[in-house]
Design an enzyme around this catalytic site. Structure first.
Site, PDB file in Angstrom:
ATOM      1  N   ILE A 153      31.891  28.423  40.810  1.00 13.65           N
ATOM      2  CA  ILE A 153      32.914  28.634  39.765  1.00 13.65           C
ATOM      3  C   ILE A 153      34.243  28.002  40.167  1.00 13.65           C
ATOM      4  O   ILE A 153      34.895  27.337  39.356  1.00 13.65           O
ATOM      5  CB  ILE A 153      33.076  30.144  39.466  1.00 13.65           C
ATOM      6  N   ASP A 172      39.089  28.093  51.454  1.00  8.19           N
ATOM      7  CA  ASP A 172      37.717  28.614  51.504  1.00  8.19           C
ATOM      8  C   ASP A 172      37.283  28.596  52.963  1.00  8.19           C
ATOM      9  O   ASP A 172      37.727  27.729  53.730  1.00  8.19           O
ATOM     10  CB  ASP A 172      36.775  27.740  50.651  1.00  8.19           C
ATOM     11  N   SER A 231      37.400  36.970  39.151  1.00 11.83           N
ATOM     12  CA  SER A 231      36.323  37.207  40.120  1.00 11.83           C
ATOM     13  C   SER A 231      35.982  38.697  40.265  1.00 11.83           C
ATOM     14  O   SER A 231      34.971  39.149  39.732  1.00 11.83           O
ATOM     15  CB  SER A 231      36.698  36.587  41.460  1.00 11.83           C
ATOM     16  N   ARG A 232      36.809  39.450  40.956  1.00 12.14           N
ATOM     17  CA  ARG A 232      36.588  40.892  41.098  1.00 12.14           C
ATOM     18  C   ARG A 232      37.933  41.588  41.214  1.00 12.14           C
ATOM     19  O   ARG A 232      38.831  41.108  41.927  1.00 12.14           O
ATOM     20  CB  ARG A 232      35.756  41.217  42.351  1.00 12.14           C
ATOM     21  N   ASP A 256      40.230  39.049  34.218  1.00 15.37           N
ATOM     22  CA  ASP A 256      39.032  39.439  33.467  1.00 15.37           C
ATOM     23  C   ASP A 256      38.366  40.636  34.139  1.00 15.37           C
ATOM     24  O   ASP A 256      37.306  41.068  33.701  1.00 15.37           O
ATOM     25  CB  ASP A 256      38.061  38.235  33.447  1.00 15.37           C
ATOM     26  N   GLU A 261      37.003  49.122  36.980  1.00 14.87           N
ATOM     27  CA  GLU A 261      36.509  48.775  35.642  1.00 14.87           C
ATOM     28  C   GLU A 261      35.222  49.492  35.256  1.00 14.87           C
ATOM     29  O   GLU A 261      34.943  49.685  34.072  1.00 14.87           O
ATOM     30  CB  GLU A 261      36.311  47.251  35.531  1.00 14.87           C
ATOM     31  N   HIS A 293      36.010  41.888  31.501  1.00 10.76           N
ATOM     32  CA  HIS A 293      34.873  41.286  32.220  1.00 10.76           C
ATOM     33  C   HIS A 293      33.895  40.620  31.249  1.00 10.76           C
ATOM     34  O   HIS A 293      32.769  41.098  31.039  1.00 10.76           O
ATOM     35  CB  HIS A 293      34.155  42.337  33.077  1.00 10.76           C
TER      36      HIS A 293
END
Ligand code: NAD
Length: 329
Positions: A153, A172, A231-232, A256, A261, A293
């Site tokens: 992604i 990363d 992502s989270r 998102d 959640e 989400h």
């Protein structure tokens, strides 16, 4: 195989129903919890999603019912106790990748919606108010975008941003050669935070990344920058984000996902009260844009999720009947 499909939503049922000839799927609307785990009785496998509970007690309850396979119809496995699954001898499958464009494009939609004030502009037009006063946005062209996590992604998102004419920084633990070739510069996290106009999260939620953007990290971000989280929720300290927005120490938050959640997202509370104070702060903040989400929610992604998972379940079933003891994920 007989599969108990938990937390079924109407939007995904159609994509799985076409595989009923291959496997027998029982669609269950309830979330998987210790209490509802009994609904898996008489099945050999369970299919679950991000809001389902796959903690040790739930896995133990499933094991007692004879469940040997849990197939997660998502990429992230942060809601699964993998160690407990291994100890119990339950195989965990997930969808290693599906249209990365679904989430990457949703992240871009959130960013565009935020920088061009689209929610407010649309509300005004619905009300017959065609004034553009207060809707001044900003160009993304020429801005520096910092991407944290450059897997499927993160790479798709980076390429879209390169197309916008942005300068790309990345962080990363495993740089992607394809992005290096495309001119993306990998830098240490503090430099990415200090130089980016947009900080976009695309790494998984793990013990190392839990609250990666905590108060200290947020303090390193430019006060005008936007944090983008598709992502989270647990990757950020939401309260620290809200406090920074209130102090004008952060430009905006478009997300998102939300750390808590599970209790709220993918259900309709419009006629009930939402009692989560942090979620309410997010919902009502003028510099927050939040969706519930839905990054994965495109026809292409849903089709690929169903296809990939059914293929893996069939492979698992065949390898068991042929006596192969370990299934590769
Ligand atoms: P991926 O595995 O392809 O990429 C994840 C990247 O994060 C990898 O390059 C990995 O090296 C990097 N990473 C891991 N730990 C890191 C760390 N400590 N610091 C920096 N980088 C680290 O995964 P993906 O398919 O690109 O998905 C990314 C995340 O997106 C998922 O884990 C999931 O949380 C989220 N997601 C959200 C939705 C949605 O609907 N909003 C849908 C799918 C996935």
């Amino acid at each position: 195989m007989k599969i108990a499909f938990f937390s079924t939503a109407a939007y995904e049922r159609d994509w799985f129903i076409r595989y009923q000839g291959h496997h027998t799927i029982t669609f269950i609307e309830d979330l998987l919890t210790e209490q509802t785990s009994q609904l898996a009785s008489g099945h050999e496998a369970v299919c679950a999603f991000v809001e389902d509970d796959l903690s040790e007690p739930v896995l133990q309850a499933l094991k007692r019912l004879g469940i040997g396979l849990v197939a997660m119809r998502c990429v992230g496995l942060d809601n699964v106790d993998l160690e407990a699954a291994e100890t119990l001898g339950i195989t965990i499958l997930h969808v290693p990748a599906y249209s990365p464009y679904s989430v990457a494009e949703h992240a871009v939609a959130l960013l565009m919606g935020f920088v061009r004030n689209l929610p407010l502009a649309h509300q005004r037009v619905l009300q017959g108010n065609f004034s553009i006063h207060g809707l001044t946005g900003q160009d993304l062209h020429g801005k520096t975008v910092g991407v944290i996590g450059t897997g499927h992604i993160g790479q798709a998102f980076s390429r879209i941003m390169l197309g916008f004419g942005c300068r790309l920084l990345a962080y990363d633990i495993k740089p992607a050669q394809a992005l290096l070739n495309a001119g993306v510069e990998y830098v240490p996290l503090p430099r990415l935070l200090a130089e980016s106009d947009v900080v976009s999260l695309h790494c998984p939620l793990t013990a190392q990344t839990n609250q990666l953007l905590n108060a200290d990290a947020i303090a390193q971000i430019k006060p005008t920058a936007i944090v983008l989280n598709s992502s989270r929720g647990g990757l950020v300290d939401t309260t620290a984000i809200l406090n920074a927005l209130d102090r004008k120490a952060l430009g905006g938050y478009a997300a998102d996902v939300y750390a808590d959640e599970k209790k709220w997202f993918h259900r309709d509370f419009s006629n009930k009260s939402v009692t989560d104070e942090t979620l309410n702060r997010l919902r009502s903040h003028p510099r927050v844009l939040l969706t519930a989400h839905q990054g994965f929610l495109t026809q292409e992604a849903l089709q690929q999720i169903a296809h990939s998972l059914i293929l893996q379940i069939s492979f698992y079933q065949n390898s068991r009947s042929e006596g192969i003891s370990k299934v590769s994920m």
